[in-house]
Write a protein that holds these residues in place. Structure first.
Motif, PDB file in Angstrom:
ATOM      1  N   ASP A   1       1.371  60.252   6.402  1.00  0.00           N
ATOM      2  CA  ASP A   1       1.224  60.055   4.959  1.00  0.00           C
ATOM      3  C   ASP A   1       2.454  59.455   4.295  1.00  0.00           C
ATOM      4  OD1 ASP A   1      -1.325  61.135   5.074  1.00  0.00           O
ATOM      5  OD2 ASP A   1      -0.623  63.177   4.687  1.00  0.00           O
ATOM      6  N   HIS A   2       3.611  59.585   4.914  1.00  0.00           N
ATOM      7  CA  HIS A   2       4.859  59.130   4.294  1.00  0.00           C
ATOM      8  C   HIS A   2       5.429  57.922   5.034  1.00  0.00           C
ATOM      9  CE1 HIS A   2       4.986  63.701   3.654  1.00  0.00           C
ATOM     10  NE2 HIS A   2       4.522  63.155   2.543  1.00  0.00           N
ATOM     11  N   PRO A   3       6.181  57.089   4.347  1.00  0.00           N
ATOM     12  CA  PRO A   3       6.844  55.967   5.023  1.00  0.00           C
ATOM     13  C   PRO A   3       7.933  56.461   5.976  1.00  0.00           C
ATOM     14  CG  PRO A   3       7.590  56.138   2.757  1.00  0.00           C
ATOM     15  CD  PRO A   3       6.461  57.106   2.897  1.00  0.00           C
ATOM     16  N   LEU A   4       8.160  55.695   7.019  1.00  0.00           N
ATOM     17  CA  LEU A   4       9.180  56.023   8.017  1.00  0.00           C
ATOM     18  C   LEU A   4      10.367  55.088   7.840  1.00  0.00           C
ATOM     19  CD1 LEU A   4       6.821  56.399  11.112  1.00  0.00           C
ATOM     20  CD2 LEU A   4       7.672  58.210   9.620  1.00  0.00           C
ATOM     21  N   THR A   5      11.556  55.638   7.900  1.00  0.00           N
ATOM     22  CA  THR A   5      12.777  54.877   7.685  1.00  0.00           C
ATOM     23  C   THR A   5      13.568  54.795   8.985  1.00  0.00           C
ATOM     24  OG1 THR A   5      12.873  55.720   5.419  1.00  0.00           O
ATOM     25  CG2 THR A   5      14.878  54.712   6.295  1.00  0.00           C
ATOM     26  N   PRO A   6      14.025  53.616   9.373  1.00  0.00           N
ATOM     27  CA  PRO A   6      14.814  53.522  10.611  1.00  0.00           C
ATOM     28  C   PRO A   6      16.187  54.158  10.438  1.00  0.00           C
ATOM     29  CG  PRO A   6      14.756  51.405   9.499  1.00  0.00           C
ATOM     30  CD  PRO A   6      13.830  52.297   8.740  1.00  0.00           C
ATOM     31  N   ILE A   7      16.648  54.808  11.490  1.00  0.00           N
ATOM     32  CA  ILE A   7      18.013  55.322  11.522  1.00  0.00           C
ATOM     33  C   ILE A   7      18.885  54.232  12.136  1.00  0.00           C
ATOM     34  CG2 ILE A   7      19.553  57.050  12.545  1.00  0.00           C
ATOM     35  CD1 ILE A   7      17.305  59.036  12.376  1.00  0.00           C
ATOM     36  N   TRP A   8      19.810  53.718  11.391  1.00  0.00           N
ATOM     37  CA  TRP A   8      20.593  52.561  11.828  1.00  0.00           C
ATOM     38  C   TRP A   8      21.749  52.989  12.728  1.00  0.00           C
ATOM     39  CZ3 TRP A   8      18.222  48.153  10.960  1.00  0.00           C
ATOM     40  CH2 TRP A   8      17.302  48.093   9.912  1.00  0.00           C
ATOM     41  N   LYS A   9      21.420  53.724  13.744  1.00  0.00           N
ATOM     42  CA  LYS A   9      22.428  54.197  14.685  1.00  0.00           C
ATOM     43  C   LYS A   9      21.765  54.461  16.026  1.00  0.00           C
ATOM     44  CE  LYS A   9      26.804  55.464  15.156  1.00  0.00           C
ATOM     45  NZ  LYS A   9      27.928  54.546  14.864  1.00  0.00           N
ATOM     46  N   TRP A  10      22.426  54.063  17.098  1.00  0.00           N
ATOM     47  CA  TRP A  10      21.919  54.308  18.449  1.00  0.00           C
ATOM     48  C   TRP A  10      22.226  55.758  18.804  1.00  0.00           C
ATOM     49  CZ3 TRP A  10      19.158  50.781  21.207  1.00  0.00           C
ATOM     50  CH2 TRP A  10      18.897  51.062  22.542  1.00  0.00           C
ATOM     51  N   ILE A  11      21.186  56.586  18.903  1.00  0.00           N
ATOM     52  CA  ILE A  11      21.397  58.015  19.119  1.00  0.00           C
ATOM     53  C   ILE A  11      20.523  58.521  20.270  1.00  0.00           C
ATOM     54  CG2 ILE A  11      21.979  58.427  16.695  1.00  0.00           C
ATOM     55  CD1 ILE A  11      19.139  59.623  16.372  1.00  0.00           C
ATOM     56  N   THR A  12      20.829  59.720  20.720  1.00  0.00           N
ATOM     57  CA  THR A  12      19.987  60.422  21.688  1.00  0.00           C
ATOM     58  C   THR A  12      19.077  61.378  20.913  1.00  0.00           C
ATOM     59  OG1 THR A  12      21.696  60.316  23.389  1.00  0.00           O
ATOM     60  CG2 THR A  12      19.973  61.959  23.679  1.00  0.00           C
ATOM     61  N   PHE A  13      17.785  61.299  21.165  1.00  0.00           N
ATOM     62  CA  PHE A  13      16.836  62.107  20.398  1.00  0.00           C
ATOM     63  C   PHE A  13      15.601  62.411  21.233  1.00  0.00           C
ATOM     64  CE2 PHE A  13      15.317  57.857  20.038  1.00  0.00           C
ATOM     65  CZ  PHE A  13      13.951  57.934  19.819  1.00  0.00           C
ATOM     66  N   THR A  14      14.809  63.355  20.739  1.00  0.00           N
ATOM     67  CA  THR A  14      13.499  63.670  21.322  1.00  0.00           C
ATOM     68  C   THR A  14      12.434  63.210  20.348  1.00  0.00           C
ATOM     69  OG1 THR A  14      14.306  65.590  22.559  1.00  0.00           O
ATOM     70  CG2 THR A  14      11.948  65.503  22.091  1.00  0.00           C
ATOM     71  N   CYS A  15      11.533  62.386  20.826  1.00  0.00           N
ATOM     72  CA  CYS A  15      10.466  61.871  19.962  1.00  0.00           C
ATOM     73  C   CYS A  15       9.476  62.992  19.655  1.00  0.00           C
ATOM     74  CB  CYS A  15       9.757  60.704  20.646  1.00  0.00           C
ATOM     75  SG  CYS A  15       8.370  60.023  19.697  1.00  0.00           S
ATOM     76  N   ASP A  16       9.224  63.215  18.363  1.00  0.00           N
ATOM     77  CA  ASP A  16       8.308  64.277  17.944  1.00  0.00           C
ATOM     78  C   ASP A  16       6.841  63.927  18.182  1.00  0.00           C
ATOM     79  OD1 ASP A  16      10.210  66.139  17.015  1.00  0.00           O
ATOM     80  OD2 ASP A  16      10.468  64.979  15.170  1.00  0.00           O
TER      81      ASP A  16
END
Length: 305
Positions: A31-46
């Motif tokens: 329902d909401h817009p998604l904003t890119p994080i302007w940084k190369w990071i380590t994350f887990t995709c939800d």
């Protein structure tokens, strides 16, 4: 080599392709817009659940949802061949109890309900994202044309239609000219839920993009019947073995045996004298204590005349 934009004052670097990314992204399923994080990071995709991945994810600020850019393009609804209703994507687990052990009804392997999945609320049908998106499982139809209650009484088991490419037949086939699929008559009679004397639990038809090992013979194949309680799997060839058969050079009938005939720990086939895996099924003549490999009794291609 790749060109970048650079701020020497801040030591900030930005690829040309990254600079062309949209400031926000509208995901079909959110329902909401998604904003890119302007940084190369380590994350887990939800959404897809890939852990400790590296990249520039997209973030939903109100929800805290953090996902891959490619995952943001997953369709909200789609239809698979093996189910009569459209499936919709869910990533909040609000519709499912996370404490329950759930299985994908396409590959019959566990689903982690903490992440995204495709779901039919009418039938409590659960499927992995990757399994649902696989072109071999998807049904190419216009979802807008599907009405509630349509195909409720469909009796044709469409899940089995691709499995017979691995089983030679006697010449009698159902053929789909559009998909180039050939369905052996014997296999067409099998349901996608199988109850077999050789296993105490129900078995469910499973398809994955990777080969799966049959517990009764050790062969590797894409289509198997899989148990959701234990790790047992059964391919089509073994699922259709006759319970009793005869061999032209033997006077007594052979019965299909699912367990070793004794506890000696050493097992061999009488005809070929090869060592036998005690977990594999075999044909056995109790009158003569005569174990034999199914392939020697029935032939390599028992359905080919």
């Amino acid at each position: 080599m790749e060109y970048t934009y650079r701020c020497y004052r801040c030591n900030f670097n930005l690829h040309v392709r990254c600079a062309s990314l949209l400031p926000t992204l509208e995901a079909e399923f959110h329902d909401h817009p998604l904003t890119p994080i302007w940084k190369w990071i380590t994350f887990t995709c939800d959404l897809c659940g890939i852990k400790e991945d590296k990249g520039m994810p997209y973030l939903c600020n109100p929800c805290g949802l953090l996902i891959h850019r490619k995952c943001a393009y997953f369709p909200r609804r789609l239809k698979v061949v093996c189910h009569k209703h459209p499936l919709h994507i869910t990533h909040s687990s609000l519709e499912l109890d996370e404490s329950n052990s759930r299985f994908c009804l396409l590959c019959v392997q566990k689903v982690d309900t903490r992440y995204g999945l495709y779901y039919c609320s009418k039938c409590d049908f659960v499927a992995h994202l990757n399994c649902t998106l696989d072109w071999r499982n998807r049904e190419d139809i216009n979802l807008l044309e599907i009405k509630d209650g349509e195909n409720e009484d469909a009796e044709l088991n469409q899940c089995v239609e691709s499995a017979t490419a691995y089983k030679s037949c006697n010449g009698f086939l159902y053929t789909c000219q559009t998909c180039h699929v050939e369905l052996d008559v014997q296999c067409s009679l099998l349901s996608d839920i199988l109850i077999h004397e050789g296993h105490k639990h129900q078995l469910f038809l499973s398809f994955t993009g990777n080969e799966q090992s049959c517990s009764s013979c050790g062969s590797k194949i894409y289509f198997v019947f899989r148990c959701t309680t234990c790790e047992f799997a059964l391919d089509f060839k073994c699922a259709t073995l006759p319970q009793t058969t005869r061999y032209k050079q033997h006077e007594h009938p052979f019965n299909l045996s699912y367990t070793a005939e004794d506890d000696s720990g050493e097992y061999y086939y009488n005809i070929c004298e090869e060592e036998r895996n005690s977990n594999h099924w075999f044909y056995y003549c109790a009158d003569c204590t005569y174990p034999a490999h199914p392939e020697y009794i029935l032939g390599k291609y028992p359905n080919r005349k």
